[in-house]
Design a protein around this motif. Structure first.
Motif, mmCIF file in Angstrom:
data_model
loop_
_atom_site.group_PDB
_atom_site.id
_atom_site.type_symbol
_atom_site.label_atom_id
_atom_site.label_comp_id
_atom_site.label_asym_id
_atom_site.label_seq_id
_atom_site.Cartn_x
_atom_site.Cartn_y
_atom_site.Cartn_z
ATOM 1 N N GLU A 1 12.918 3.299 4.885
ATOM 2 C CA GLU A 1 13.250 1.886 5.116
ATOM 3 C C GLU A 1 12.828 1.463 6.526
ATOM 4 O OE1 GLU A 1 14.353 -0.625 3.175
ATOM 5 O OE2 GLU A 1 14.102 0.790 1.526
ATOM 6 N N ALA A 2 13.054 2.329 7.498
ATOM 7 C CA ALA A 2 12.671 2.020 8.878
ATOM 8 C C ALA A 2 11.151 1.893 8.997
ATOM 9 C CB ALA A 2 13.189 3.103 9.831
ATOM 10 N N TYR A 3 10.417 2.795 8.352
ATOM 11 C CA TYR A 3 8.951 2.707 8.378
ATOM 12 C C TYR A 3 8.459 1.441 7.676
ATOM 13 C CZ TYR A 3 8.222 7.351 10.332
ATOM 14 O OH TYR A 3 8.203 8.444 11.154
ATOM 15 N N LYS A 4 9.135 1.053 6.630
ATOM 16 C CA LYS A 4 8.736 -0.161 5.893
ATOM 17 C C LYS A 4 8.846 -1.392 6.783
ATOM 18 C CE LYS A 4 9.373 -2.417 1.472
ATOM 19 N NZ LYS A 4 10.075 -2.392 0.184
ATOM 20 N N GLU A 5 9.859 -1.395 7.647
ATOM 21 C CA GLU A 5 10.047 -2.527 8.565
ATOM 22 C C GLU A 5 9.036 -2.515 9.715
ATOM 23 O OE1 GLU A 5 14.093 -2.499 9.872
ATOM 24 O OE2 GLU A 5 14.887 -2.690 7.835
ATOM 25 N N ARG A 6 8.649 -1.316 10.175
ATOM 26 C CA ARG A 6 7.771 -1.199 11.347
ATOM 27 C C ARG A 6 6.279 -1.230 11.023
ATOM 28 N NH1 ARG A 6 9.589 4.057 14.097
ATOM 29 N NH2 ARG A 6 11.303 4.182 12.666
ATOM 30 N N LEU A 7 5.900 -0.734 9.861
ATOM 31 C CA LEU A 7 4.482 -0.604 9.542
ATOM 32 C C LEU A 7 3.956 -1.823 8.794
ATOM 33 C CD1 LEU A 7 4.479 3.098 8.256
ATOM 34 C CD2 LEU A 7 3.829 2.276 10.532
ATOM 35 N N SER A 8 2.652 -2.005 8.862
ATOM 36 C CA SER A 8 2.030 -3.058 8.058
ATOM 37 C C SER A 8 2.099 -2.636 6.590
ATOM 38 C CB SER A 8 0.572 -3.255 8.472
ATOM 39 O OG SER A 8 -0.203 -2.138 8.083
ATOM 40 N N ALA A 9 1.836 -3.561 5.704
ATOM 41 C CA ALA A 9 1.890 -3.268 4.267
ATOM 42 C C ALA A 9 0.904 -2.159 3.905
ATOM 43 C CB ALA A 9 1.609 -4.527 3.458
ATOM 44 N N ASP A 10 -0.309 -2.207 4.480
ATOM 45 C CA ASP A 10 -1.317 -1.181 4.192
ATOM 46 C C ASP A 10 -0.899 0.185 4.735
ATOM 47 O OD1 ASP A 10 -2.968 -2.925 2.839
ATOM 48 O OD2 ASP A 10 -4.249 -3.341 4.585
ATOM 49 N N GLU A 11 -0.346 0.197 5.939
ATOM 50 C CA GLU A 11 0.094 1.460 6.531
ATOM 51 C C GLU A 11 1.249 2.067 5.728
ATOM 52 O OE1 GLU A 11 -0.874 0.819 11.267
ATOM 53 O OE2 GLU A 11 0.920 -0.139 10.413
ATOM 54 N N SER B 1 -0.024 3.588 2.583
ATOM 55 C CA SER B 1 -0.608 4.909 2.850
ATOM 56 C C SER B 1 0.474 5.966 3.004
ATOM 57 C CB SER B 1 -1.465 4.870 4.120
ATOM 58 O OG SER B 1 -2.587 4.059 3.942
ATOM 59 N N LEU B 2 1.559 5.619 3.680
ATOM 60 C CA LEU B 2 2.678 6.544 3.847
ATOM 61 C C LEU B 2 3.302 6.881 2.489
ATOM 62 C CD1 LEU B 2 4.659 8.169 5.585
ATOM 63 C CD2 LEU B 2 5.986 6.047 5.867
ATOM 64 N N GLU B 3 3.488 5.870 1.652
ATOM 65 C CA GLU B 3 4.062 6.110 0.323
ATOM 66 C C GLU B 3 3.169 7.027 -0.506
ATOM 67 O OE1 GLU B 3 4.832 2.059 -1.142
ATOM 68 O OE2 GLU B 3 6.933 2.690 -1.311
ATOM 69 N N LYS B 4 1.856 6.854 -0.381
ATOM 70 C CA LYS B 4 0.923 7.728 -1.109
ATOM 71 C C LYS B 4 1.041 9.164 -0.616
ATOM 72 C CE LYS B 4 -2.336 4.146 -2.398
ATOM 73 N NZ LYS B 4 -3.619 3.517 -2.182
ATOM 74 N N LEU B 5 1.209 9.344 0.689
ATOM 75 C CA LEU B 5 1.396 10.687 1.245
ATOM 76 C C LEU B 5 2.689 11.305 0.719
ATOM 77 C CD1 LEU B 5 0.671 13.012 3.169
ATOM 78 C CD2 LEU B 5 1.824 11.719 4.988
ATOM 79 N N VAL B 6 3.758 10.526 0.699
ATOM 80 C CA VAL B 6 5.045 11.016 0.193
ATOM 81 C C VAL B 6 4.911 11.390 -1.289
ATOM 82 C CG1 VAL B 6 7.440 10.358 -0.311
ATOM 83 C CG2 VAL B 6 6.427 9.796 1.911
#
Length: 97
Positions: A38-48, A51-56
């Motif tokens: 949730e914290a990353y979702k708030e800090r990162l751009s939609a594209d970033e 990419s993080l979700e794909k890695l997870v």
């Protein structure tokens, strides 16, 4: 389903769907992961974040493959132990008498 073998044959037996850890440490880790995402979702751009979700997701797939291999290994080891127990059972009984 009348027995395990029929359940396996018909595809009704899925051990991975029956696992619900209630270990407090597991629950805490799951909560931490959820909060971090949730914290990353708030800090990162939609594209970033995508990419993080794909890695997870890739990590999840890797963990799933490892878990399946561990399950198979453990099952085989258990079956081999049963073979050993039954193959040497008569000798054990005869020695005790």
């Amino acid at each position: 389903m009348s027995n395990i073998l029929e359940g396996l044959f018909y595809g009704n037996l899925r051990p991975d769907e029956c696992i619900h850890p209630n270990n407090p440490e597991y629950l805490l880790l799951t909560r931490k992961i959820s909060n971090a995402m949730e914290a990353y979702k708030e800090r990162l751009s939609a594209d970033e974040f995508d990419s993080l979700e794909k890695l997870v997701d890739l990590l999840g797939e890797s963990t799933s493959i490892y878990s399946a291999a561990s399950f198979v290994h453990g099952f085989r080891m258990g079956a081999l132990m049963m073979v050993e127990v039954y193959s040497e059972g008569e000798d054990f009984v005869q020695r005790k008498i």
